[in-house]
Enzyme design. Structure first.
Site, PDB file in Angstrom:
ATOM      1  N   GLN A 237       0.965  -1.181  -0.052  1.00  0.00           N
ATOM      2  CA  GLN A 237      -0.055  -0.148  -0.031  1.00  0.00           C
ATOM      3  C   GLN A 237       0.823   1.246  -0.079  1.00  0.00           C
ATOM      4  OE1 GLN A 237      -3.142  -1.970   2.954  1.00  0.00           O
ATOM      5  NE2 GLN A 237      -3.567  -0.007   2.685  1.00  0.00           N
ATOM      6  N   ARG A 384      -9.300  -0.827   7.613  1.00  0.00           N
ATOM      7  CA  ARG A 384     -10.329   0.236   6.787  1.00  0.00           C
ATOM      8  C   ARG A 384     -10.787   1.296   7.843  1.00  0.00           C
ATOM      9  NH1 ARG A 384     -14.194  -1.359   1.883  1.00  0.00           N
ATOM     10  NH2 ARG A 384     -14.372   0.865   1.192  1.00  0.00           N
ATOM     11  N   CYS A 385      -9.630   1.999   8.286  1.00  0.00           N
ATOM     12  CA  CYS A 385     -10.082   3.138   9.182  1.00  0.00           C
ATOM     13  C   CYS A 385      -8.864   3.904   9.345  1.00  0.00           C
ATOM     14  CB  CYS A 385     -10.667   2.684  10.647  1.00  0.00           C
ATOM     15  SG  CYS A 385      -9.317   2.231  11.750  1.00  0.00           S
ATOM     16  N   GLU A 760     -12.926   5.097   4.606  1.00  0.00           N
ATOM     17  CA  GLU A 760     -12.962   4.312   5.826  1.00  0.00           C
ATOM     18  C   GLU A 760     -14.152   4.595   6.290  1.00  0.00           C
ATOM     19  OE1 GLU A 760      -9.652   2.953   5.890  1.00  0.00           O
ATOM     20  OE2 GLU A 760      -9.042   4.131   4.392  1.00  0.00           O
TER      21      GLU A 760
HETATM   22  O1  CDP Z   1      -7.072   6.612   0.780  1.00  0.00           O
HETATM   23  P1  CDP Z   1      -8.080   6.091  -0.056  1.00  0.00           P
HETATM   24  O2  CDP Z   1      -8.156   5.788  -1.229  1.00  0.00           O
HETATM   25  O3  CDP Z   1      -8.497   4.617   0.385  1.00  0.00           O
HETATM   26  O4  CDP Z   1      -9.478   6.808   0.504  1.00  0.00           O
HETATM   27  P2  CDP Z   1     -10.105   8.066  -0.081  1.00  0.00           P
HETATM   28  O5  CDP Z   1      -9.218   9.087  -0.179  1.00  0.00           O
HETATM   29  O6  CDP Z   1     -11.378   8.253   0.830  1.00  0.00           O
HETATM   30  O7  CDP Z   1     -10.549   7.784  -1.586  1.00  0.00           O
HETATM   31  C1  CDP Z   1     -11.464   6.571  -1.724  1.00  0.00           C
HETATM   32  C2  CDP Z   1     -11.875   6.976  -3.250  1.00  0.00           C
HETATM   33  O8  CDP Z   1     -13.120   7.718  -3.224  1.00  0.00           O
HETATM   34  C3  CDP Z   1     -11.036   7.572  -4.134  1.00  0.00           C
HETATM   35  O9  CDP Z   1     -11.376   7.014  -5.540  1.00  0.00           O
HETATM   36  C4  CDP Z   1     -11.336   8.839  -4.264  1.00  0.00           C
HETATM   37  O10 CDP Z   1     -11.149   9.793  -5.226  1.00  0.00           O
HETATM   38  C5  CDP Z   1     -13.065   8.852  -3.866  1.00  0.00           C
HETATM   39  N1  CDP Z   1     -13.459  10.140  -3.320  1.00  0.00           N
HETATM   40  C6  CDP Z   1     -14.214  10.925  -3.777  1.00  0.00           C
HETATM   41  O11 CDP Z   1     -14.674  10.679  -5.032  1.00  0.00           O
HETATM   42  N2  CDP Z   1     -14.645  12.155  -3.322  1.00  0.00           N
HETATM   43  C7  CDP Z   1     -14.157  12.601  -2.043  1.00  0.00           C
HETATM   44  N3  CDP Z   1     -14.709  13.447  -1.443  1.00  0.00           N
HETATM   45  C8  CDP Z   1     -13.534  11.417  -1.149  1.00  0.00           C
HETATM   46  C9  CDP Z   1     -12.997  10.366  -2.046  1.00  0.00           C
END
Ligand code: CDP
Length: 807
Positions: A237, A384-385, A760
């Site tokens: 990761q 997942r957090c 998360e």
């Molecule tokens: O770090 P991780 O990718 O696990 O988590 P994240 O930043 O929450 O993003 C997860 C997915 O959700 C990504 O593809 C982000 O681009 C999308 N996302 C989104 O579309 N809009 C947001 N405000 C937050 C996340």
């Protein structure tokens, strides 16, 4: 303008930028079985390594005999701690400032600990070799109950720490103690409790669980003796961190280490740390001169790599009699297993657990966390957090329900009464965080209106009367949960990993034809980064998302980043992407001004290009600007159009949400039915609503699994009794409830596009919603708190203990 000229809406839609439900570009290969995972890699002459593992949870290793194993056809080497000592790799540093055995050195400390690494020409030969390695053990007393770990006569687990009265996080008060971490004001909190009309106190345990990525941890290491270069393909990761760690512990120059994370089949925190398999495969490749593959099986994954949770939280709330909270006191006994290998930012021995005041305006709070060793697998990952945030959310959300029950108040009303109010943001919590933005009341009320909360409570009341009259054997629970997450580690002022600040990065290179490639320090494991990162760039610079190729996971090409976990990608890398795009846009504006023969201040950005203010026909598209960047830039300007940004966020982001679970339980069988689950999330600006919904569905499914069944359980001898999917709950589409999703939008004020993380959130908010539903169902029968997981058997046991089973 003729009829063929696209409208502004059409031009904007053509970009598929932020806010668009753009289809996932990665699914083209995934749905055709064309993903490229570590185990797909087959190199010429590649060998396979596998572990001899300990059947004991605590034992002295008296001898290891490899003679017979080496006679097995295909077996080439058996690596033990003695072999590793010759290259100074018998132990490795952990992310938490402890050290960890790579292979058993004198003793074993948990069941399935790695004892020897058998290297063979294929996996079957390696397995045959494993069966022929003879290890002589002398069993030692075992600690599985964390509450017994610091008894005066508790066996010494970590003999290597003998005489060490302090560790990476301060003094140790017992030979099995790791650290004590204290936050908040003890005196003020004690005073609040003395004055309180009402107090509650409860031991709220969050059981040991394990992330379940479909793809287990694995790697291929290939050492090129001529060049002195090591290439590692792995399920990482955080590939750059792995490169730096390998360089530091293997003493190889960092430029000669190439780390590549190909497609990853789910991570959920499991693939952040460094495991013995990586070290052994690398050493085996250096020793044999051949590539070596190591692939865990499911039992190994569940029992030996990085558990999560195992937090035993004693929560106390002080309140007035009309339900205003006045103080919070929490003590946590944190079972870290045999080695402290928690994947937290260095300065945070209990992660961000001090978000435990939740969404409520506690004037004072005090928290202590004691980390202890036990005979269990090491780890402590953010399943997942964000680091220990789901433990904190579970703790406060259960405690608030227990307080509501004590006061005879509705749990939703109690929350509304105590929420941080919109005008209090940026809000400074009693345990030290600055919440960036929120509107909790609106979110909660929207949840209550959308689900007709009042009607649900009425239905519950009627069901309770019917139950008491003997007309039904079914009880009904409403599980309300309102969580505040803290994601986006993180500002360099408070977050680093092994001294490296937790920034993230993006490099964008635009090509002459108006296409481009963007690379980041993050690494998607299924979150859809290839889709969403291009959407940010599309909106920022006006080039269609389809024209931007996103590439992650190759340390030779991607700018240095700290990787993807704890929903940090959007808050940190998402910001870096916007900032790099803005650098591109700034240079593009200068080129456009030159070409349109105006001052750059006379230009305005208009969807997909620059327009001269007041002269709508004088327009240059970004596509044309890309071309110009390679043939006619202003005098003195370097040609080309590319930019890089390393973004150090000024603060974390604080997504939040209001969830409710409606559940019925048959008391005679313990069988529950999730009648309804509604999840409202606020993650600020939404990049791709479809992907957000997918993230919420996935996270809720994991929350359901954890709350309703998952547990890594040990018997008294330290044997793992839930080490496979036969007994570790992995819900399929059959068991998984239907999810209703909703949202509000409260942008982050400090993030360039106002976005907060979301991946998360559903796990953080979902677990307490399920647990509160079960507890709410039983509460009218006199129960205060039933520990997770709430499987059928435990529900039945709870009914039995409450004396409501049919005679
Ligand atoms: O770090 P991780 O990718 O696990 O988590 P994240 O930043 O929450 O993003 C997860 C997915 O959700 C990504 O593809 C982000 O681009 C999308 N996302 C989104 O579309 N809009 C947001 N405000 C937050 C996340």
């Amino acid at each position: 303008m003729n009829d063929m000229t696209p409208t502004r809406e059409q031009r904007s839609a053509a970009l598929e930028g932020m806010g668009c439900k753009r289809k996932r570009v990665e699914d083209i290969r995934f749905t055709q079985g064309k993903g490229n995972y570590v185990d797909d890699l087959k190199l010429p002459g590649m060998l396979h390594g596998d572990f001899v593992r300990s059947p004991h949870a605590h034992a002295r290793v008296k001898s290891i005999n490899s003679e017979e194993a080496l006679k097995v056809p295909g077996v080439l080497a058996v690596i033990t701690a003695e072999t590793l000592k010759t290259v100074n790799l018998a132990w490795m540093p952990t992310l938490a400032g402890d050290v960890q055995m790579v292979l058993a050195d004198g003793k074993v400390l948990f069941q399935n600990q790695e004892v020897a690494f058998v290297v063979a020409t294929d996996r079957y030969a390696a397995d045959d070799g494993i069966n022929k390695v003879v290890v002589e053990y002398e069993a030692l007393p075992v600690i599985v109950d964390p509450f017994k770990s610091m008894a005066p006569d508790a066996p010494v687990l970590r003999e290597d720490l003998a005489g060490k009265t302090s560790g990476a996080h301060g003094p140790r008060k017992h030979h099995n103690h790791i650290f004590e971490w204290t936050v908040g004001d003890k005196d003020l909190t004690d005073a609040a409790f003395k004055k309180a009309d009402v107090t509650i106190k409860e031991l709220i345990s969050y059981q040991r669980v394990h992330p379940c990525p479909l793809e287990t941890c694995q790697c291929v290491c290939s050492f090129d003796k001529i060049k002195g270069e090591l290439t590692i393909w792995g399920t990482f990761q955080a590939p750059h961190v792995i490169r730096t760690v390998v360089s530091l512990i293997a003493k190889l120059p960092e430029q000669k280490i190439h780390v590549i994370s190909p497609d990853i089949g789910g991570g959920f925190g499991n693939k952040v740390g460094a495991y013995p398999g990586y070290i052994c495969a690398a050493v085996a490749s250096i020793v044999t001169g051949k590539p070596v593959k190591w692939v865990e099986d499911r039992i190994e994954n569940l029992t030996a790599t990085s558990f999560a949770r195992d937090y035993h939280m004693t929560a106390e709330i002080a309140a007035t009699k009309d339900g205003k909270v006045t103080g919070l006191r929490v003590h946590v006994l944190a079972d870290h297993g045999a080695f402290d290998a928690c994947a937290d930012p260095s300065k945070w021995p209990a992660g961000f657990f001090n978000i435990v005041t939740g969404s409520y305006d506690f004037p004072v709070a005090h928290l202590t966390v004691d980390g202890i060793y036990s005979n269990k697998a090491p780890g402590g990952v953010a399943y997942r957090c964000s680091f220990r945030v789901t433990e904190a959310a579970y703790c406060i959300e259960r405690a608030m329900d227990i307080l509501a029950q004590r006061l005879g108040m509705d749990p939703a009303e109690l929350r509304l009464k105590n929420f941080v109010r919109p005008e209090q943001f940026p809000y400074h919590s009693a345990l030290g965080w600055e919440y960036d933005s929120g509107d909790y009341h609106t979110a909660m009320r929207k949840m209550m209106e959308s689900t007709d909360y009042a009607a649900l409570r009425k239905e519950q009341a009627e069901k309770r009367v019917a139950f008491k009259r003997g007309e039904t054997r079914e009880i009904m629970g409403l599980g309300v949960s309102f969580f505040t997450e803290i994601v986006g580690a993180g500002p360099s002022k408070n977050c680093d990993i092994l001294g490296i600040a937790m920034f993230d990065s993006c490099e964008i290179r635009m090509h002459p034809t108006g296409a481009g490639i963007a690379r980041m320090g993050t690494k998607s494991q299924g979150q859809g980064h290839e889709t969403t990162w291009a959407q940010i760039i599309a909106t920022e610079i006006g080039i269609p998302a389809d024209n931007i190729m996103v590439e992650e996971g190759n340390t030779d090409t991607a700018p240095y980043g700290l990787g993807t976990y704890g929903s940090r990608s959007t808050p940190v890398a998402g910001a870096a992407i916007a900032m790099a795009a803005r650098k591109i846009k700034a240079k593009a504006q200068m080129i456009a001004a030159y070409k349109l023969e105006v001052h750059e201040d006379d230009l305005e950005f208009d969807i997909d290009g620059f327009r001269v203010k007041g002269l709508p026909e004088k327009f240059m598209s970004m596509k044309d600007i890309c071309w110009a960047a390679y043939n006619s830039v202003p005098p003195g300007m370097e040609p080309g159009l590319e930019a890089v940004s390393y973004y150090d966020p000024p603060n974390m982001t604080y997504p939040f949400g209001a969830y409710i679970c409606v559940m019925t339980i048959d008391v005679d069988t313990g069988v529950y039915k999730v009648k309804r689950f509604y999840a409202l999330d606020d993650c600020g600006t939404r990049i791709n609503p479809m992907i957000i919904e997918g993230q919420v569905h996935g996270g809720l499914t994991e929350a359901f699994a954890i709350a309703m069944g998952q547990e890594i359980r040990y018997d008294a001898e330290g044997n793992v009794v839930t080490g496979s999917f036969m007994d570790f709950f992995m819900p399929t589409a059959v068991e998984t409830p239907h999810w209703e999703t909703d949202f509000t939008v409260t942008p982050s004020p400090h993030h360039p596009i106002g976005a907060k993380g979301v991946g998360e959130s559903p796990n953080v908010g979902g677990v307490p919603a399920f647990s509160n539903a079960v507890n709410d169902a039983f509460s009218f029968l006199g129960s205060t708190h039933i520990q997770m997981p709430h499987d059928y058997w435990r529900n039945w046991t709870a009914a039995k203990n409450l004396g409501v089973l049919a005679a």
